[in-house]
Motif scaffolding. Structure first.
Motif, PDB file in Angstrom:
ATOM      1  N   ILE A   9       0.874  -1.161   0.000  1.00  0.00           N
ATOM      2  CA  ILE A   9       0.000   0.000   0.000  1.00  0.00           C
ATOM      3  C   ILE A   9       0.914   1.214   0.000  1.00  0.00           C
ATOM      4  N   VAL A  10       0.835   1.986  -1.043  1.00  0.00           N
ATOM      5  CA  VAL A  10       1.731   3.112  -1.303  1.00  0.00           C
ATOM      6  C   VAL A  10       3.154   2.545  -1.281  1.00  0.00           C
ATOM      7  N   THR A  11       3.948   2.854  -0.254  1.00  0.00           N
ATOM      8  CA  THR A  11       5.323   2.348  -0.200  1.00  0.00           C
ATOM      9  C   THR A  11       5.511   1.311   0.907  1.00  0.00           C
ATOM     10  N   GLU A  12       4.440   0.946   1.581  1.00  0.00           N
ATOM     11  CA  GLU A  12       4.540   0.027   2.725  1.00  0.00           C
ATOM     12  C   GLU A  12       4.009  -1.360   2.376  1.00  0.00           C
ATOM     13  N   PHE A  13       4.396  -2.331   3.209  1.00  0.00           N
ATOM     14  CA  PHE A  13       4.052  -3.742   2.990  1.00  0.00           C
ATOM     15  C   PHE A  13       3.265  -4.266   4.181  1.00  0.00           C
ATOM     16  N   ILE A  14       2.212  -5.032   3.906  1.00  0.00           N
ATOM     17  CA  ILE A  14       1.451  -5.737   4.940  1.00  0.00           C
ATOM     18  C   ILE A  14       1.437  -7.202   4.553  1.00  0.00           C
ATOM     19  N   CYS A  15       1.924  -8.047   5.467  1.00  0.00           N
ATOM     20  CA  CYS A  15       1.985  -9.482   5.164  1.00  0.00           C
ATOM     21  C   CYS A  15       0.575 -10.075   5.115  1.00  0.00           C
ATOM     22  N   GLU A  16       0.462 -11.181   4.441  1.00  0.00           N
ATOM     23  CA  GLU A  16      -0.828 -11.841   4.266  1.00  0.00           C
ATOM     24  C   GLU A  16      -1.460 -12.221   5.597  1.00  0.00           C
ATOM     25  N   ASP A  17      -0.647 -12.683   6.549  1.00  0.00           N
ATOM     26  CA  ASP A  17      -1.185 -13.062   7.859  1.00  0.00           C
ATOM     27  C   ASP A  17      -1.861 -11.878   8.544  1.00  0.00           C
ATOM     28  N   CYS A  18      -1.195 -10.713   8.520  1.00  0.00           N
ATOM     29  CA  CYS A  18      -1.768  -9.519   9.145  1.00  0.00           C
ATOM     30  C   CYS A  18      -2.979  -9.021   8.371  1.00  0.00           C
ATOM     31  N   GLU A  19      -2.910  -9.091   7.065  1.00  0.00           N
ATOM     32  CA  GLU A  19      -4.042  -8.670   6.237  1.00  0.00           C
ATOM     33  C   GLU A  19      -5.288  -9.485   6.585  1.00  0.00           C
ATOM     34  N   VAL A  20      -5.140 -10.794   6.642  1.00  0.00           N
ATOM     35  CA  VAL A  20      -6.263 -11.675   6.963  1.00  0.00           C
ATOM     36  C   VAL A  20      -6.793 -11.378   8.362  1.00  0.00           C
TER      37      VAL A  20
END
Length: 64
Positions: A25-36
């Motif tokens: 998202i923009v320049t940052e990363f969110i791992c799949e585990d946190c997204e879920v």
């Protein structure tokens, strides 16, 4: 020939995960585990304010 995996640091949990195991998202990363976990978290859950605070960092860093 072995291909080197690109890793990114999740802005939610702080862990390094493979780039394809999450979203940018923009320049940052969110791992799949946190997204879920975030998507499944109710607004009344104690973790909800933490997720909101971490997500705000995307815009704070972008506008700094």
């Amino acid at each position: 020939m072995e291909e080197q995996q690109q890793t990114c640091k999740c802005i939610i949990c702080g862990e390094f995960k493979r780039e394809e195991e999450g979203i940018h998202i923009v320049t940052e990363f969110i791992c799949e585990d946190c997204e879920v976990d975030m998507v499944a978290t109710d607004v009344n859950d104690d973790r909800y304010p933490f997720y909101i605070h971490q997500m705000k960092q995307i815009w704070v860093q972008r506008n700094a």
